[in-house]
Design a protein around this motif. Structure first.
Motif, mmCIF file in Angstrom:
data_model
loop_
_atom_site.group_PDB
_atom_site.id
_atom_site.type_symbol
_atom_site.label_atom_id
_atom_site.label_comp_id
_atom_site.label_asym_id
_atom_site.label_seq_id
_atom_site.Cartn_x
_atom_site.Cartn_y
_atom_site.Cartn_z
ATOM 1 N N ALA A 1 0.688 -1.150 -0.144
ATOM 2 C CA ALA A 1 -0.102 -0.015 0.154
ATOM 3 C C ALA A 1 0.946 1.300 0.048
ATOM 4 N N GLN A 2 1.962 0.986 0.343
ATOM 5 C CA GLN A 2 2.962 2.379 0.396
ATOM 6 C C GLN A 2 3.404 2.811 -0.991
ATOM 7 N N LEU A 3 3.136 1.911 -1.892
ATOM 8 C CA LEU A 3 3.477 2.176 -3.242
ATOM 9 C C LEU A 3 2.752 3.344 -4.267
ATOM 10 N N ALA B 1 4.101 5.884 -6.609
ATOM 11 C CA ALA B 1 5.121 5.529 -7.364
ATOM 12 C C ALA B 1 4.780 5.882 -8.780
ATOM 13 N N ALA B 2 5.916 6.383 -9.448
ATOM 14 C CA ALA B 2 5.662 6.439 -11.172
ATOM 15 C C ALA B 2 6.265 5.142 -11.623
ATOM 16 N N LEU B 3 6.949 4.502 -11.193
ATOM 17 C CA LEU B 3 7.516 3.129 -11.753
ATOM 18 C C LEU B 3 7.801 2.121 -10.421
ATOM 19 N N VAL B 4 7.088 1.042 -10.688
ATOM 20 C CA VAL B 4 7.453 -0.091 -9.608
ATOM 21 C C VAL B 4 8.262 -1.126 -10.178
ATOM 22 N N VAL B 5 9.250 -1.602 -9.724
ATOM 23 C CA VAL B 5 10.199 -2.662 -10.331
ATOM 24 C C VAL B 5 9.897 -3.827 -9.288
ATOM 25 N N VAL C 1 0.134 -4.824 -6.644
ATOM 26 C CA VAL C 1 0.714 -3.516 -7.064
ATOM 27 C C VAL C 1 -0.194 -2.665 -8.023
ATOM 28 N N ASP C 2 -0.881 -3.618 -8.887
ATOM 29 C CA ASP C 2 -1.762 -3.205 -9.801
ATOM 30 C C ASP C 2 -2.836 -2.386 -9.112
ATOM 31 N N ARG C 3 -3.263 -2.994 -7.946
ATOM 32 C CA ARG C 3 -4.588 -2.338 -7.209
ATOM 33 C C ARG C 3 -4.237 -0.922 -6.289
ATOM 34 N N VAL C 4 -2.823 -1.076 -5.896
ATOM 35 C CA VAL C 4 -2.554 0.336 -5.121
ATOM 36 C C VAL C 4 -2.004 1.521 -5.806
ATOM 37 N N CYS C 5 -1.229 1.019 -7.087
ATOM 38 C CA CYS C 5 -0.705 2.306 -7.838
ATOM 39 C C CYS C 5 -1.670 3.103 -8.594
ATOM 40 N N GLY C 6 -1.115 4.465 -8.903
ATOM 41 C CA GLY C 6 -1.889 5.174 -9.959
ATOM 42 C C GLY C 6 -2.145 4.698 -11.023
ATOM 43 N N ALA C 7 -3.262 5.156 -11.782
ATOM 44 C CA ALA C 7 -3.490 4.578 -13.268
ATOM 45 C C ALA C 7 -2.424 4.714 -14.117
ATOM 46 N N ARG D 1 -3.474 -3.210 -16.633
ATOM 47 C CA ARG D 1 -2.758 -2.180 -17.315
ATOM 48 C C ARG D 1 -1.647 -2.924 -18.284
ATOM 49 N N PRO D 2 -2.057 -4.269 -19.125
ATOM 50 C CA PRO D 2 -1.188 -4.663 -19.619
ATOM 51 C C PRO D 2 -0.055 -3.923 -20.603
ATOM 52 N N ASP D 3 -0.619 -2.770 -21.063
ATOM 53 C CA ASP D 3 0.233 -1.803 -21.857
ATOM 54 C C ASP D 3 1.256 -1.093 -20.906
ATOM 55 N N ARG D 4 1.228 -1.210 -19.555
ATOM 56 C CA ARG D 4 2.105 -0.420 -18.854
ATOM 57 C C ARG D 4 2.931 -1.576 -17.897
ATOM 58 N N VAL D 5 3.149 -2.572 -18.452
ATOM 59 C CA VAL D 5 3.789 -3.734 -17.860
ATOM 60 C C VAL D 5 5.009 -4.010 -18.737
#
Ligand code: NAD
Length: 295
Positions: free
Chosen positions: A88-90, A93-97, A114-120, A142-146
């Motif tokens: 939830a702390q992520l 983040a603009a990018l999560v590795v 990660v998909d659930r907690v991160c911005g669109a 968000r398969p286009d952003r993976v």
């Protein structure tokens, strides 16, 4: 690229890292040294504590080994990294590795969270060694952003990253990630999506074959590696390379390759399985195909 997607290019863009193991800490250091605030998430208290120590060791190593040495003081870089237990702390983040264990169900579960907690607009990158990006992207909205970012070990000292473009990865995502990597001083080598990509599709069976030669008694581990360094001029033999990666990660990568290709040549040899079962995980445990004095 839309203005909403140009934000990740800023040095102030927050980078999330999942997993405080060998790769997670090196990836965190790479982005922190480039000026980014970094949040590292790992459910294990022990891994977080150990990760913080290894970050300090890595920062010292970078000052000794890298030329020119990183300009920012060590304490300033270390202070850019936050250590947390919950994904939830992520949220910012603009990018999560993602640098969790090399197991498909574990990575799927991490990516879903990660998909659930991160911005669109956040991009999710995986440091997987062998799992196709298409498999990992399928469980997200968000398969286009993976994308795949296969950092090399030690990540903070290596200048190049194998970047894997999944079938649905967008141009904008690829550009964002390549730009962020370049900002860390790393060259991106972009490849298509396949089990093991280029690097580990070739390296893992070589490591497995080298281990099988030791298992069969053709030569001991030292001699096998010396054939590669002294005869072929490689910087490191396949078994020392496996020890550096971690034999547990090598075993998991071979199992993923076996499962995703259906090819029996990736079946891990008995010696490799046996070493891992006995806790001999390579450098990180002090013993693998070779013995190491310190961790
Ligand atoms: P590692 O075993 O050192 O670290 C894995 C970390 O993930 C541990 O700290 C563990 O506590 C944590 N973890 C476990 N479950 C988790 C969860 N549900 N959520 C968050 N964290 C969790 O492994 P590593 O060597 O750092 O490898 C990480 C990834 O990078 C793997 O996919 C591996 O294949 C890949 N990789 C490894 C190397 C290498 O040389 N070691 C190189 C390139 C890529």
């Amino acid at each position: 690229m839309s203005s909403s997607q140009s934000a990740p290019f800023a040095r102030t863009a927050v980078i999330g890292v999942v997993g405080a193991g060998t790769m997670g800490v090196g990836v965190a250091q790479s982005f922190a040294e480039a000026g980014h605030p970094v949040t590292v998430v790992d459910p294990s208290d022990e891994a977080l504590g150990d990760g913080e120590c290894r970050l300090r060791q890595g920062l010292r190593a970078a000052r000794l080994l890298r030329r020119p040495a990183p300009p920012a003081p060590m304490a300033e870089v270390a202070a850019r990294v936050r250590w947390e237990q919950k994904p939830a702390q992520l949220g910012d983040a603009a990018l999560v590795v993602e640098c969790g264990p090399e197991r498909i169900p574990v990575k799927e579960q991490i990516l879903a969270e990660v998909d659930r907690v991160c911005g669109a607009h956040a991009v999710i990158a995986s440091c997987t060694s062998a799992i196709p990006v298409a498999t990992l992207a399928a469980g997200t909205g968000r398969p286009d952003r993976v994308i795949g970012t296969h950092f090399m070990n030690p990540a903070h000292l290596k200048d190049a990253v194998e970047v894997i473009r999944g079938p649905r990865t967008s141009d904008a995502t690829l550009e964002t990630v390549v730009t962020l990597l370049e900002g860390c001083g790393k060259r991106a080598h972009v490849v298509g999506d396949a089990p093991g990509f280029v690097s580990n599709r070739v390296l893992m069976p070589m490591v497995n074959d080298a281990a099988a030669r030791v298992q069969e008694g053709t030569a001991d581990a030292e001699t096998v590696d010396t054939i590669f360094t002294d005869c072929f001029g490689h910087a490191m033999g396949p078994l020392r390379t496996a020890d550096l990666i971690g034999l547990d990660t090598v075993l998991d990568s071979l199992l993923v390759l076996r499962e995703t290709t259906g090819d029996a040549r990736y079946e891990p040899c008995a010696l490799l399985r046996d070493l891992v079962a006995r806790g001999h995980r390579g450098r990180k445990s002090g013993r693998g195909f070779h013995v190491y004095e310190t961790r």
